[in-house]
Design an enzyme around this catalytic site. Structure first.
Site, short mmCIF file in Angstrom:
data_model
loop_
_atom_site.label_atom_id
_atom_site.label_comp_id
_atom_site.label_asym_id
_atom_site.label_seq_id
_atom_site.Cartn_x
_atom_site.Cartn_y
_atom_site.Cartn_z
CD GLU A 197 -2.94 -1.18 0.37
OE1 GLU A 197 -3.22 -0.11 -0.22
OE2 GLU A 197 -3.56 -2.25 0.15
CE LYS A 212 -3.22 -11.62 6.94
NZ LYS A 212 -2.39 -11.49 5.71
#
Length: 442
Positions: A197, A212
């Site tokens: 990004e 995660k």
């Protein structure tokens, strides 16, 4: 709680968000409609798509009349059976999911940040409503890992989960290894290729991976683990020299998410260690061969031994694939009047602080090149009960570099050793400290 509408008609699905994942979910719902109906037993019909702006450009064309900016009204509608949440973040996603569950809808989510922060609230709401809350897409996109941990390995004892769960950082470290590139230039390339990004903080500082691995640890060890419990280090401090040093000992640098059981002396009171950090792993380890933006999760169990799950861990279409897999399962449950496995947190194990976590270390030290230096450095390690496995010395005129690889030690022991080294007159600089994982001496 509303009752499920007659199962003789289609099941109606509301999608929250129409970005890279939501748009692919909408596309696959349309393109795979016939197959989905055959697998579920009734057709799936798109009831609406909630977006922030009606006029925003989108990857797919949403049929007329289905777009809405009133997400709360959409998830509350009595003609909606299932809700798919792809907007991400904490709010309004949490409130919308809770409203959907309270209104009798089952929910499929791809929201790792929310689940890692407040999954307990969502699981409790789903249990109270008698509905499903599924989230395979929240970890490693298309790679099936949560369901194997929750179902396929439910009869086994998982002892360790170690994975590359962020494609951006793996792409960067892979390029640094294969091309000898620096971090900054490789990050720029990743951004140009769309792997990173414009603001890469969540990836390169390890926030994404921490969320995660918290989810993976919760499921694997039947213990509530949040992102706040995860020790987190990113890759911004990894240098070309670190990558070369890894190569010299037959290793490669990866950003790893690691969750493992740690013995406390009683089998039923094992603790959990959960962390994200860069580490050197031997090139012979299966995770070392994971290239570019791909992800992989390596699982160790008592009976099943070692398993690895590999594939594309990000991207709109791969993530949408996992979403639709959950959708099929949840839809079948709705039609049969059942629910799947909910939260399993019965073990309630302690999460160890990082200082008590044990691993090996690779330490590079610039020292004066004179007699007695090696002995003094070895004594510093011994003072904190850190056993040395190997030492390599390279002379460079008036100074030298010592590269020490330790045996397994706690993070607290190593930190104390490094602090002592930095205070020694003969030590010019401790240039690098990196953990070593995946070897024989764990």
């Amino acid at each position: 709680m509303t009752e499920l509408r007659s199962n003789r008609g289609p099941l109606r699905v509301a999608v929250l968000g129409c970005g890279s994942v939501g748009s692919q979910v909408v596309r696959l719902l349309d393109e795979s409609a016939v197959d989905l109906a055959a697998r579920i037993g009734v057709p799936i019909e798109l009831a609406g798509v909630a977006v922030r702006r009606l006029d925003a450009p989108r990857e797919v064309e949403v049929p007329d009349g289905l777009l809405t900016t009133d997400a709360l009204e959409l998830v509350s509608r009595p003609d909606v059976d299932l809700v798919i949440e792809t907007i991400g973040g904490i709010e309004p996603a949490r409130s919308l999911i809770l409203t959907a569950l309270e209104s009798g809808k089952s929910v499929v989510s791809a929201n790792k940040a929310l689940i890692a922060e407040d999954g307990a609230t969502l699981f409790e709401a789903a249990e109270k409503a008698g509905r499903d809350f599924y989230f395979e897409a929240a970890v490693a996109a298309a790679i099936p890992i949560l369901r194997p941990l929750r179902e396929s390995l439910a009869g086994d004892r998982v002892t360790r989960v170690m994975g590359i769960v962020n494609g951006t950082t793996n792409f960067i470290l892979d390029k640094m290894d294969t091309l000898g590139s620096g971090f900054a230039e490789t990050l720029e390339e990743a951004q140009e290729l769309g792997y990173a990004e414009a603001d890469p903080t969540a990836d390169v500082e390890g926030f994404d991976a921490a969320a995660k691995i918290a989810i993976l640890a919760s499921i694997a060890f039947h213990t509530r683990v949040t992102a706040a419990d995860v020790h987190r280090e990113g890759i911004t401090e990894v240098t070309s020299s670190d990558v070369r040093s890894a190569a010299e000992i037959g290793s490669v640098v990866k950003l790893l998410g690691i969750a493992e059981l740690v013995s406390t002396g009683s089998h039923d009171k094992d603790a959990v260690s959960v962390r994200v950090h860069p580490a050197m792993i031997p090139r012979s380890h299966p995770l070392a061969s994971v290239r570019g933006p791909f992800n992989a999760v390596f699982v160790e169990c008592d009976a099943a031994d070692q398993l690895m799950f590999y594939g594309r861990g990000a991207g709109g279409a791969p993530t949408a694939s996992a979403v639709l897999g959950d959708l099929v399962t949840v839809a079948r449950h709705l039609l049969s009047g059942t629910t799947g496995a909910g939260e399993s947190a019965y073990a309630a194990r302690e999460v160890l602080p990082m200082g008590q976590t044990r691993t090996k270390y690779h330490v590079a030290i610039d020292v004066d090149d004179r007699a007695g230096v090696l002995a003094a450095v070895a004594n510093a390690f011994a003072d904190h009960d850190v056993s040395i496995q190997t030492v390599r010395q390279e002379g460079r005129g008036d100074d030298a570099q010592l590269v020490v690889v330790s045996h397994s030690a706690t993070d607290a022991q190593l930190s104390a050793t490094v602090e002592q080294l930095r205070g020694m007159e003969i030590v010019r600089e401790v240039t690098s400290v990196m953990r070593v994982e995946g070897g024989d001496d764990e």
